[in-house]
Design an enzyme around this catalytic site. Structure first.
Site, mmCIF file in Angstrom:
data_model
loop_
_atom_site.group_PDB
_atom_site.id
_atom_site.type_symbol
_atom_site.label_atom_id
_atom_site.label_comp_id
_atom_site.label_asym_id
_atom_site.label_seq_id
_atom_site.Cartn_x
_atom_site.Cartn_y
_atom_site.Cartn_z
ATOM 1 N N LYS A 6 6.544 -1.629 2.012
ATOM 2 C CA LYS A 6 5.084 -1.187 2.701
ATOM 3 C C LYS A 6 4.272 -2.060 2.300
ATOM 4 O O LYS A 6 3.201 -1.948 1.606
ATOM 5 C CB LYS A 6 4.994 0.209 1.989
ATOM 6 C CG LYS A 6 4.171 1.237 2.830
ATOM 7 C CD LYS A 6 4.151 2.628 2.292
ATOM 8 C CE LYS A 6 3.293 3.072 2.966
ATOM 9 N NZ LYS A 6 2.997 3.591 4.260
ATOM 10 N N GLU B 126 11.277 3.512 14.702
ATOM 11 C CA GLU B 126 10.404 4.421 14.108
ATOM 12 C C GLU B 126 9.217 4.178 15.069
ATOM 13 O O GLU B 126 8.987 3.461 15.827
ATOM 14 C CB GLU B 126 10.251 3.883 12.441
ATOM 15 C CG GLU B 126 9.763 2.823 12.304
ATOM 16 C CD GLU B 126 9.460 2.500 10.986
ATOM 17 O OE1 GLU B 126 9.387 3.333 10.036
ATOM 18 O OE2 GLU B 126 9.519 1.341 10.601
ATOM 19 N N LEU C 207 11.051 1.859 7.471
ATOM 20 C CA LEU C 207 10.068 2.266 6.572
ATOM 21 C C LEU C 207 10.983 3.482 5.549
ATOM 22 O O LEU C 207 11.226 4.272 6.388
ATOM 23 C CB LEU C 207 8.752 2.356 6.245
ATOM 24 C CG LEU C 207 7.996 2.846 4.865
ATOM 25 C CD1 LEU C 207 7.709 1.292 4.478
ATOM 26 C CD2 LEU C 207 6.719 3.834 4.961
ATOM 27 N N TYR D 92 0.833 -1.181 0.154
ATOM 28 C CA TYR D 92 -0.100 -0.054 -0.021
ATOM 29 C C TYR D 92 0.823 1.493 -0.084
ATOM 30 O O TYR D 92 2.176 1.108 0.327
ATOM 31 C CB TYR D 92 -0.718 -0.048 1.338
ATOM 32 C CG TYR D 92 -0.130 0.421 2.544
ATOM 33 C CD1 TYR D 92 0.722 -0.639 3.339
ATOM 34 C CD2 TYR D 92 -0.430 1.692 2.916
ATOM 35 C CE1 TYR D 92 1.121 -0.006 4.554
ATOM 36 C CE2 TYR D 92 0.044 2.045 4.172
ATOM 37 C CZ TYR D 92 0.865 1.353 4.956
ATOM 38 O OH TYR D 92 1.460 1.471 6.281
HETATM 39 C C1 LIG Z 1 6.100 2.396 9.633
HETATM 40 C C2 LIG Z 1 5.868 3.425 9.135
HETATM 41 N N1 LIG Z 1 7.330 4.458 9.071
HETATM 42 C C3 LIG Z 1 7.234 5.605 8.555
HETATM 43 C C4 LIG Z 1 6.374 6.031 7.765
HETATM 44 C C5 LIG Z 1 6.371 7.389 7.193
HETATM 45 O O1 LIG Z 1 6.506 7.305 5.803
HETATM 46 P P1 LIG Z 1 6.172 8.594 4.623
HETATM 47 O O2 LIG Z 1 6.792 9.771 5.156
HETATM 48 O O3 LIG Z 1 6.225 8.190 3.387
HETATM 49 O O4 LIG Z 1 4.437 8.850 5.017
HETATM 50 C C6 LIG Z 1 4.960 5.184 7.615
HETATM 51 C C7 LIG Z 1 4.047 5.760 6.739
HETATM 52 O O5 LIG Z 1 3.007 5.126 6.517
HETATM 53 C C8 LIG Z 1 4.980 4.013 8.279
HETATM 54 O O6 LIG Z 1 4.006 3.367 8.235
#
Ligand SMILES: Cc1ncc(COP(=O)(O)O)c(C=O)c1O
Length: 284
Positions: free
Chosen positions: A146, A179, A203, A33
């Site tokens: 993701k 994170e 991520l 996703y």
């Molecule tokens: C586990 C995780 N880390 C970091 C992020 C941040 O990613 P982004 O800046 O691309 O939204 C997300 C976003 O869904 C996430 O699910």
């Protein structure tokens, strides 16, 4: 403004969208996703999201889907909904097939999307910052892909909410801070920023990447390195970054104040630049 869904190219009112129960995303979490936000009527960093979707699908050996097909669906849905500040959710599963762990031979990936107004976080949270808790990282070993396998993230978020906090921060077995449940994390100490390097354990956030680019442009030193909970609690500032949260200050972790217990100047400055950039200029 209409809330719409797209199911394999067909746009319908969101409450009428349906997927078959043998979709592998539903039965196995065999789906990827992404979430794309718009600012002032423009999709922000669409190409970076398309890059990440391609990378996620490749990592799971999905049959290739033309990038322009996915882009076309997203743009069509966005234009049809006409929502200036929208959140678009895109999910692509391996397909629909009788339940069997092995990959189905002839299944076609299923592409679904939803679009809704995205008002962002309440201003109060951005202004005053949020409280977090730490939790052990119980997720699988490929958090860089993701996928929709978000149960540990869901449980950790709920644990945080039950504790009166906004979110939870995943901590590795060796004490390294990774994170939060849907955002990347940064700490600041003596004017220098630190964040977890890109490994299979976090991520590769697009907002994270934006922060790195903005720091480089504005001369803020930033180091991608591991740090533990002790260093995080001793930081002058902690903040998290994500498509939905933008850049959000963390003022308390596990009941202990961070710095002065208020949103710090680096966080405020970067958040202002991010929103300005999203509203006015192309993705770096
Ligand atoms: C586990 C995780 N880390 C970091 C992020 C941040 O990613 P982004 O800046 O691309 O939204 C997300 C976003 O869904 C996430 O699910």
């Amino acid at each position: 403004m209409p809330e719409l869904a797209l199911v394999n190219g067909k746009i319908v009112p969101l409450d009428q969208a349906r997927v078959p129960i043998e979709d592998r995303g539903y039965q196995f979490g065999d789906a990827i996703y992404d979430v794309i936000d718009s600012y002032a009527g423009k999709l922000f960093c669409l190409d970076l999201h398309l890059d990440r979707m391609e990378r996620s699908m490749k990592a799971l050996s999905f049959p290739p889907i033309p990038r322009e097909k996915i882009r076309g669906y997203i743009v069509e849905l966005f234009e049809k909904a006409g929502i200036a500040k929208a959140g678009i959710y895109v999910q692509i599963s391996r397909g629909v097939a009788p339940r069997n762990h092995g990959f189905p031979r002839d299944a076609q990936p299923q592409i679904i999307m939803t679009i809704r107004s995205s008002s962002g976080l309440p201003l109060e949270l951005t202004e005053h910052g949020v409280k977090m808790i730490t939790v052990p990282d119980l997720r699988w070993g490929r958090c860089d892909i993701k996928t929709v396998q978000l149960l540990p993230n869901v449980l950790a978020k709920q644990q945080a909410l039950n504790a009166g906090a906004f979110d939870a921060i995943f901590i590795a077995e060796d004490g390294v801070v990774r994170e939060a449940t849907s955002s990347n994390l940064f700490i600041a100490k003596n004017g220098v920023l630190f964040t977890h390097p890109l490994t299979q354990n976090i991520l590769p956030g697009i907002s994270r990447r934006m922060v790195l680019a903005m720091c480089e442009e504005s001369g803020i030193e930033i180091v991608e390195s591991f740090f533990d909970v002790g260093r995080m609690l001793d930081a002058d500032e902690v903040f998290v970054t994500g498509t939905i949260t933008d850049i959000l200050g963390v003022v308390e972790i596990d009941g202990k104040p961070i710095g002065e217990g208020t949103v710090g100047p680096i966080c405020r400055r970067l958040n202002r630049s991010l929103v300005e950039r999203a509203e006015n200029s192309p993705c770096p």
